[in-house]
Structures are given as structure tokens and as C-alpha cells.
Design a protein around this motif. Structure first.
Motif, PDB file in Angstrom:
ATOM      1  N   GLN A 149     -69.552  -9.876 -61.466  1.00 55.22           N
ATOM      2  CA  GLN A 149     -69.176  -8.574 -62.020  1.00 55.22           C
ATOM      3  C   GLN A 149     -70.111  -7.445 -61.604  1.00 55.22           C
ATOM      4  OE1 GLN A 149     -70.958  -6.842 -64.639  1.00 55.22           O
ATOM      5  NE2 GLN A 149     -72.612  -8.379 -64.640  1.00 55.22           N
ATOM      6  N   ASP A 150     -71.328  -7.752 -61.174  1.00 55.76           N
ATOM      7  CA  ASP A 150     -72.257  -6.708 -60.751  1.00 55.76           C
ATOM      8  C   ASP A 150     -72.192  -6.418 -59.251  1.00 55.76           C
ATOM      9  OD1 ASP A 150     -73.478  -8.931 -59.692  1.00 55.76           O
ATOM     10  OD2 ASP A 150     -75.371  -8.686 -60.763  1.00 55.76           O
ATOM     11  N   GLY A 151     -71.216  -7.031 -58.557  1.00 57.58           N
ATOM     12  CA  GLY A 151     -71.039  -6.761 -57.143  1.00 57.58           C
ATOM     13  C   GLY A 151     -71.802  -7.690 -56.219  1.00 57.58           C
ATOM     14  N   THR A 152     -72.602  -8.592 -56.777  1.00 59.75           N
ATOM     15  CA  THR A 152     -73.278  -9.587 -55.946  1.00 59.75           C
ATOM     16  C   THR A 152     -72.388 -10.833 -55.883  1.00 59.75           C
ATOM     17  OG1 THR A 152     -74.552 -10.471 -57.833  1.00 59.75           O
ATOM     18  CG2 THR A 152     -75.519  -8.646 -56.579  1.00 59.75           C
ATOM     19  N   GLY A 153     -72.956 -11.991 -55.595  1.00 56.94           N
ATOM     20  CA  GLY A 153     -72.121 -13.172 -55.506  1.00 56.94           C
ATOM     21  C   GLY A 153     -72.914 -14.445 -55.320  1.00 56.94           C
ATOM     22  N   TYR A 154     -72.180 -15.523 -55.057  1.00 52.61           N
ATOM     23  CA  TYR A 154     -72.795 -16.840 -54.892  1.00 52.61           C
ATOM     24  C   TYR A 154     -71.884 -17.709 -54.036  1.00 52.61           C
ATOM     25  CZ  TYR A 154     -69.505 -17.874 -58.689  1.00 52.61           C
ATOM     26  OH  TYR A 154     -68.366 -17.993 -59.461  1.00 52.61           O
ATOM     27  N   ILE A 169     -78.824 -24.354 -53.701  1.00 49.77           N
ATOM     28  CA  ILE A 169     -79.997 -23.617 -53.244  1.00 49.77           C
ATOM     29  C   ILE A 169     -80.693 -24.386 -52.124  1.00 49.77           C
ATOM     30  CG2 ILE A 169     -81.517 -24.583 -55.033  1.00 49.77           C
ATOM     31  CD1 ILE A 169     -81.681 -21.057 -53.447  1.00 49.77           C
ATOM     32  N   ARG A 170     -80.643 -25.723 -52.165  1.00 52.70           N
ATOM     33  CA  ARG A 170     -81.255 -26.486 -51.085  1.00 52.70           C
ATOM     34  C   ARG A 170     -80.366 -26.501 -49.842  1.00 52.70           C
ATOM     35  NH1 ARG A 170     -83.366 -31.440 -48.021  1.00 52.70           N
ATOM     36  NH2 ARG A 170     -85.358 -30.482 -47.562  1.00 52.70           N
ATOM     37  N   SER A 171     -79.064 -26.379 -50.055  1.00 52.71           N
ATOM     38  CA  SER A 171     -78.148 -26.354 -48.920  1.00 52.71           C
ATOM     39  C   SER A 171     -78.131 -25.000 -48.220  1.00 52.71           C
ATOM     40  CB  SER A 171     -76.733 -26.722 -49.388  1.00 52.71           C
ATOM     41  OG  SER A 171     -75.974 -27.290 -48.370  1.00 52.71           O
ATOM     42  N   CYS A 172     -78.764 -23.986 -48.820  1.00 48.76           N
ATOM     43  CA  CYS A 172     -78.853 -22.670 -48.175  1.00 48.76           C
ATOM     44  C   CYS A 172     -79.664 -22.692 -46.889  1.00 48.76           C
ATOM     45  CB  CYS A 172     -79.459 -21.645 -49.141  1.00 48.76           C
ATOM     46  SG  CYS A 172     -78.277 -20.985 -50.334  1.00 48.76           S
ATOM     47  N   ARG A 173     -80.339 -23.788 -46.616  1.00 44.01           N
ATOM     48  CA  ARG A 173     -81.074 -23.863 -45.354  1.00 44.01           C
ATOM     49  C   ARG A 173     -80.129 -23.782 -44.161  1.00 44.01           C
ATOM     50  NH1 ARG A 173     -83.291 -29.984 -44.754  1.00 44.01           N
ATOM     51  NH2 ARG A 173     -81.403 -31.135 -45.274  1.00 44.01           N
ATOM     52  N   ALA A 174     -78.830 -24.102 -44.374  1.00 42.22           N
ATOM     53  CA  ALA A 174     -77.864 -23.927 -43.288  1.00 42.22           C
ATOM     54  C   ALA A 174     -77.740 -22.457 -42.914  1.00 42.22           C
ATOM     55  CB  ALA A 174     -76.500 -24.487 -43.700  1.00 42.22           C
ATOM     56  N   LEU A 195     -76.210 -13.234 -43.182  1.00 39.15           N
ATOM     57  CA  LEU A 195     -76.484 -14.520 -43.807  1.00 39.15           C
ATOM     58  C   LEU A 195     -77.758 -14.464 -44.639  1.00 39.15           C
ATOM     59  CD1 LEU A 195     -75.549 -16.916 -40.866  1.00 39.15           C
ATOM     60  CD2 LEU A 195     -74.115 -16.100 -42.739  1.00 39.15           C
ATOM     61  N   LEU A 196     -78.713 -13.673 -44.206  1.00 37.02           N
ATOM     62  CA  LEU A 196     -79.922 -13.465 -45.008  1.00 37.02           C
ATOM     63  C   LEU A 196     -79.566 -12.844 -46.352  1.00 37.02           C
ATOM     64  CD1 LEU A 196     -83.014 -13.404 -45.352  1.00 37.02           C
ATOM     65  CD2 LEU A 196     -83.008 -11.193 -44.168  1.00 37.02           C
ATOM     66  N   GLY A 197     -78.697 -11.857 -46.330  1.00 38.09           N
ATOM     67  CA  GLY A 197     -78.277 -11.230 -47.570  1.00 38.09           C
ATOM     68  C   GLY A 197     -77.603 -12.212 -48.510  1.00 38.09           C
ATOM     69  N   ARG A 198     -76.808 -13.099 -47.957  1.00 37.80           N
ATOM     70  CA  ARG A 198     -76.123 -14.078 -48.801  1.00 37.80           C
ATOM     71  C   ARG A 198     -77.093 -15.111 -49.364  1.00 37.80           C
ATOM     72  NH1 ARG A 198     -69.673 -14.232 -47.736  1.00 37.80           N
ATOM     73  NH2 ARG A 198     -69.535 -12.069 -48.451  1.00 37.80           N
ATOM     74  N   ILE A 199     -78.104 -15.475 -48.577  1.00 38.07           N
ATOM     75  CA  ILE A 199     -79.140 -16.361 -49.118  1.00 38.07           C
ATOM     76  C   ILE A 199     -79.804 -15.718 -50.322  1.00 38.07           C
ATOM     77  CG2 ILE A 199     -81.425 -17.362 -48.694  1.00 38.07           C
ATOM     78  CD1 ILE A 199     -80.590 -17.689 -45.752  1.00 38.07           C
ATOM     79  N   VAL A 200     -80.205 -14.462 -50.172  1.00 40.15           N
ATOM     80  CA  VAL A 200     -80.937 -13.784 -51.238  1.00 40.15           C
ATOM     81  C   VAL A 200     -80.064 -13.634 -52.476  1.00 40.15           C
ATOM     82  CG1 VAL A 200     -82.047 -11.622 -51.907  1.00 40.15           C
ATOM     83  CG2 VAL A 200     -82.500 -12.598 -49.652  1.00 40.15           C
ATOM     84  N   GLU A 201     -78.818 -13.217 -52.310  1.00 38.99           N
ATOM     85  CA  GLU A 201     -77.940 -13.042 -53.471  1.00 38.99           C
ATOM     86  C   GLU A 201     -77.672 -14.374 -54.160  1.00 38.99           C
ATOM     87  OE1 GLU A 201     -74.373 -10.788 -53.104  1.00 38.99           O
ATOM     88  OE2 GLU A 201     -75.345  -9.117 -52.052  1.00 38.99           O
ATOM     89  N   HIS A 202     -77.415 -15.410 -53.375  1.00 38.99           N
ATOM     90  CA  HIS A 202     -77.169 -16.718 -53.976  1.00 38.99           C
ATOM     91  C   HIS A 202     -78.421 -17.213 -54.709  1.00 38.99           C
ATOM     92  CE1 HIS A 202     -75.386 -20.713 -54.462  1.00 38.99           C
ATOM     93  NE2 HIS A 202     -76.626 -21.151 -54.270  1.00 38.99           N
ATOM     94  N   ALA A 203     -79.572 -17.073 -54.083  1.00 35.77           N
ATOM     95  CA  ALA A 203     -80.818 -17.511 -54.725  1.00 35.77           C
ATOM     96  C   ALA A 203     -81.077 -16.731 -56.004  1.00 35.77           C
ATOM     97  CB  ALA A 203     -81.988 -17.340 -53.760  1.00 35.77           C
ATOM     98  N   ARG A 204     -80.802 -15.444 -55.975  1.00 35.63           N
ATOM     99  CA  ARG A 204     -81.029 -14.605 -57.152  1.00 35.63           C
ATOM    100  C   ARG A 204     -80.098 -14.994 -58.304  1.00 35.63           C
ATOM    101  NH1 ARG A 204     -80.664  -9.601 -54.773  1.00 35.63           N
ATOM    102  NH2 ARG A 204     -82.906  -9.392 -54.426  1.00 35.63           N
ATOM    103  N   LEU A 280     -85.742  -7.505 -44.918  1.00 33.43           N
ATOM    104  CA  LEU A 280     -85.614  -7.790 -46.346  1.00 33.43           C
ATOM    105  C   LEU A 280     -85.390  -6.539 -47.188  1.00 33.43           C
ATOM    106  CD1 LEU A 280     -88.482 -10.412 -46.654  1.00 33.43           C
ATOM    107  CD2 LEU A 280     -86.024 -10.869 -46.613  1.00 33.43           C
ATOM    108  N   GLU A 281     -85.649  -5.363 -46.644  1.00 39.26           N
ATOM    109  CA  GLU A 281     -85.557  -4.132 -47.421  1.00 39.26           C
ATOM    110  C   GLU A 281     -84.161  -3.917 -48.001  1.00 39.26           C
ATOM    111  OE1 GLU A 281     -87.762  -1.911 -48.595  1.00 39.26           O
ATOM    112  OE2 GLU A 281     -89.204  -3.416 -47.890  1.00 39.26           O
ATOM    113  N   ALA A 282     -83.140  -4.212 -47.225  1.00 38.90           N
ATOM    114  CA  ALA A 282     -81.770  -3.971 -47.689  1.00 38.90           C
ATOM    115  C   ALA A 282     -81.368  -4.862 -48.854  1.00 38.90           C
ATOM    116  CB  ALA A 282     -80.794  -4.177 -46.529  1.00 38.90           C
ATOM    117  N   PHE A 283     -82.144  -5.917 -49.109  1.00 33.77           N
ATOM    118  CA  PHE A 283     -81.771  -6.880 -50.140  1.00 33.77           C
ATOM    119  C   PHE A 283     -82.775  -6.924 -51.293  1.00 33.77           C
ATOM    120  CE2 PHE A 283     -80.529  -8.439 -45.877  1.00 33.77           C
ATOM    121  CZ  PHE A 283     -79.177  -8.120 -45.972  1.00 33.77           C
ATOM    122  N   GLY A 284     -83.605  -5.891 -51.408  1.00 33.49           N
ATOM    123  CA  GLY A 284     -84.539  -5.791 -52.516  1.00 33.49           C
ATOM    124  C   GLY A 284     -85.983  -5.716 -52.120  1.00 33.49           C
TER     125      GLY A 284
END
Length: 458
Positions: A149-154, A169-174, A195-204, A280-284
Motif C-alpha cells: 500500500q505504500d508503493g513499495t513491494g516484495y 531474503i536468502r534467495s535474493c542473492r540471485a 534489481l538492486l532496488g528490488r533487493i532493497v525493497e524486499h529486504a526492507r 544506493l542513493e535512489a533507494f534510501g
């Protein structure tokens, strides 16, 4: 658990050598009974590996184990097994759109071969082939995306878009390897999705919804507790509730899920060290992302230390009802032969590596005292795991690490005659991660390149 402050990686080398000796025969035995093209071996029943149709999430561990055996010992028989099987049977896993397991299957196979080529351990003639597979697997995994709902995702689990698993989170190494190779997910209208952005959003979002921090989020908010699954309303993206597929309840901690977080976050922190600040700046920004991942890593590792028996081997779920019959079970070594609840050695194999990586990361970043605590804890767990009654030395048993549990609520685990709970059996993921753990410590003890999923560094 009781941490042994006197252990060093070198102290474990004799046990590690014994592990590799046992491992070789077991890999060869499995090749005879579970050849390429047969259903993936998942766990043992009376010492023989069997399949379990749910998803084919363990095949990469089967062939990745052979590659790790070569890595550790130099025995080229196992390189041939792992490399040939990767070429012949793993392509379907690269393009598999129905699972969240790409980091398990494909980084364990294509990724290990790519890493070995980068280290000069094997020839580079197939490197483009491995890199193409790794680029695609990261993008396919990242496409399995659900917005909140906040516009991020997983990255959602095989259960569907409502489901966020802590395992992933461990499978994000792909995604991490694919990003390092310069790849991105291409979307509608040629949108280039990072893909970096998706790692960060999923991890968050995993850190936010699947991990607790003792801040009063709910009545069962204990710092470091994890939920196997978080459920979302797919119509509007709102979080609804914790859930569990393989744990006892949504409000207790399934220890293998805990271990995935313990390992996944420190590995991602190591990966972040290879990423430039401006990316990393674009993702926080580096500071915020690092703090988020470090909070998740330390909380889960602390929970493990506080809720695991003295020798470092956890029971399968910290809320399992039979634990009430075991008295002071945290004050003594775990008992895999008790009559009430099984232990899960696979959680120990996964979690030990997380403790070690977190300890090294903290030490390298100016927190030597904290780092040493986690480092010594990881050594303590490994020291227990690499000896009886956990290391399987019976040549007739195909498993490497005994007393693993798969799906206790479904009753899938074998209970031997005369026993009341599952014990004495192995799992493909437990055996693979024990091998990863052994390789990690062997390299450290011998001052060899530091072992990461994205390539050795000093």
C-alpha cells in the motif's frame, strides 16, 4: 546457548576434513539412486534420499553440493558431476516463474561455477554461459513482484501474491549476482527496473513485516522473533497478518525461517560493500539501508543465541508445545532423541554461517567486541554440527548431517520405529549448507579467498 570463546577456525580443520571425507561417498551414492531426470531428492527416509513433490527447490543443492566438494578438495570427479548436471537439468530452474527459490537452485549451481572460474579454479570457457543464466535467473525472480500500500513491494512466495516468505531474503542473492553482472528487469514500455532496488525493497519489507524488534508491534513482540510468512490484501496492498506454513504457529518462531534471515541479511551487507554509494542513493542511501539490514541481522542472531540450547542446535520451533515437557532445555545440549519435539540441525547449519558473517562484518566495521561474540557463536555451532550425533559417518546413510526436519505440521518427516519424533534423518538443504559452512571455515583457517556467493575477496 553457551558460546565457546576459545575456538578458532583452525581448531575445526580436522572435523572439516572428516566431513569432506564422509561427504564424498554420500554424493556418489545419491548420484546412483537419484540420477539426473529423476525427481529431486529432498529428505531421507530410513537413510535414503527421497523426493517430495511440493516445488523442486532442492535440486540446486544436490548438484551444488558436488561443486562445493570439488571446491574444498580439488577432486575433479565432483566438478564433473556438478557441471554436467547444471548443463543438463538446471535450465528449467532459470526460467521458472512459479517459485521464489532462484537463489537456492541457480546460485548454488551456475553461481558456484561462475565464482570458481572467477577465482581461476576452473577454466573460463563456459563463463558467458554461466553469466547468462545468472542474469536471467535474477530478473525472473525479481519479476515475481507484489506492490504494497505504500508503493513499495516484495518478491512473493509460491503460495501467491499475498505471501511474503522470510526464506526469500536468502534467495535474493540471485538478484544481487544479476545486478553485479550489469543486468536489469525489463518491464512494460521498456522500463528498466533495478534489481538492486528490488533487493532493497524486499529486504526492507521482510525486516518490517517478518521480523519483530520488541517495540510493541503486537502482544507477541519479542525482539528477533520471525514469522515464516506475512499475508497481504492483494487488492490494496495492506498488511493483514503473520502466518506460517512450516512452523508451529504465526506467533512462535520456526527456527529454519529464523536462520534464513540470520544468513540472508549479513550476506546482503557483504554485497552492499561492493555497490557504489551513488547506486544506493535512489533507494534510501547507504546509511539507511545498512542500518535496516544490520538491525534485522543482529535482532535475529540475538534471538537465536537466547532461544537455542547450550550446544547451539535449536529445536524446530521455539513455541513447539512439547518443549514444556523438557524442563530447562536451553541450559543443556539439545537432545535429538527426546520424546516430545525434534531438533532441526539444518537451521543450525544455515544460522551458523549467518553468525560468522555478521561477526566478521561487525569486526571490520569497528565493532570488534560485538563481532567476536557472533563469530565465536558461529564456531560453537559448527563445532557441534561437525561431530556426532550430527555428522553422519554411517556409509549406508545418504545424509551428511543428521536430525534435520522438513515439515513437522504436515507430518512429512520420518519417525523411526521406537521413536516418537523425527530424528536421524537428513535434508538436501541441511547437507548443502553444512558444506557451505565447512568451506567457509576452511578458507578462513587457511587464509584463502573469503567465500561469498558473488566471488572470493580478501
Amino acid at each position: 546457548m553457551k558460546i565457546d570463546d576459545g575456538l578458532s577456525p583452525a581448531d575445526l580443520l580436522p572435523a572439516i576434513a572428516r566431513l569432506w571425507e564422509a561427504s564424498a561417498a554420500k554424493i556418489e551414492s545419491i548420484e546412483q539412486t537419484c540420477p539426473p531426470g529423476s525427481p529431486s531428492p529432498v529428505f531421507t527416509v530410513a537413510g535414503r534420499y527421497t523426493a517430495r513433490g511440493w516445488t523442486e527447490w532442492t535440486q540446486g543443492f544436490q548438484y551444488g553440493s558436488a561443486i562445493l566438494q570439488f571446491d574444498a578438495t580439488g577432486d575433479e570427479r565432483f566438478l564433473t558431476i556438478g557441471r554436467d548436471a547444471t548443463v543438463n537439468v538446471m535450465a528449467g530452474h532459470v526460467s521458472h516463474i512459479g517459485v521464489h527459490d532462484h537463489g537456492f537452485n541457480n546460485v548454488s549451481t551456475y553461481g558456484n561455477l561462475w565464482r570458481l572460474a572467477g577465482e581461476g579454479r576452473i577454466g573460463a570457457e563456459d563463463r558467458n554461459f554461466h553469466e547468462l543464466a545468472l542474469k536471467i535467473t535474477g530478473a525472473v525472480q525479481a519479476a515475481r513482484w507484489q506492490s504494497t500500500q505504500d508503493g513499495t513491494g516484495y518478491i512473493y512466495s509460491f503460495n501467491g501474491p499475498q505471501s511474503l516468505f522470510v526464506d526469500t531474503i536468502r534467495s535474493c542473492r540471485a538478484l544481487a549476482v544479476s545486478h553485479l553482472l550489469g543486468h536489469a528487469l525489463m518491464g512494460e514500455h521498456d522500463e528498466r527496473i533495478s534489481l538492486l532496488g528490488r533487493i532493497v525493497e524486499h529486504a526492507r519489507n521482510t525486516a518490517r513485516f517478518n521480523i519483530w524488534y520488541g517495540t510493541g508491534r503486537d502482544f507477541y513482540d519479542v525482539r528477533g522473533r520471525t514469522a515464516h510468512e506475512s499475508l497481504f490484501n492483494v487488492n490494496d496492498g495492506h498488511y493483514r497478518a503473520p502466518s506460517s506454513q512450516q512452523g508451529y504457529s504465526p506467533f512462535s518462531t520456526w527456527t529454519r525461517g529464523l536462520a534464513w534471515a540470520m544468513l540472508g541479511y549479513p550476506e546482503q551487507l557483504e554485497f552492499l560493500d561492493t555497490v557504489a554509494d551513488d547506486e544506493l542513493e535512489a533507494f534510501g542511501g547507504r546509511a539507511e539501508i545498512t542500518a535496516m539490514m544490520l538491525d534485522a541481522a543482529t535482532a535475529t542472531c540475538d534471538f537465536y543465541l537466547e532461544h537455542t540450547p547450550a550446544d547451539g542446535i535449536p529445536y524446530w520451533d521455539t513455541g513447539a508445545p512439547g518443549l514444556a515437557h523438557l524442563g530447562d532445555y536451553l541450559g543443556r545440549p539439545a537432545d535429538p532423541y527426546n520424546a516430545h519435539e525434534p531438533v532441526d540441525s539444518s537451521a543450525a547449519a544455515i544460522g551458523a554461517q549467518g553468525l560468522l558473517r555478521l561477526g566478521r562484518y561487525l569486526t571490520a566495521n569497528g565493532r570488534a567486541e560485538d563481532g567476536r561474540k557472533y563469530w565465536q557463536a558461529g564456531l560453537t555451532v559448527a563445532n557441534t554440527l561437525f561431530a556426532e550425533p550430527y555428522l553422519s559417518t554411517d556409509p549406508a546413510h545418504q545424509g551428511l548431517i543428521l536430525h534435520s526436519v522438513y515439515h513437522r505440521p504436515n507430518g512429512w518427516d520420518h519417525v523411526a520405529d521406537g521413536q516418537r519424533v523425527p530424528n536421524g534423518e537428513s535434508s538436501m538443504w541441511g547437507d548443502y549448507h553444512a558444506r557451505e559452512l565447512a568451506l567457509y571455515l576452511q578458507r578462513v583457517a587457511r587464509d584463502e579467498p573469503y567465500y561469498t556467493f558473488f566471488g572470493g575477496t580478501r
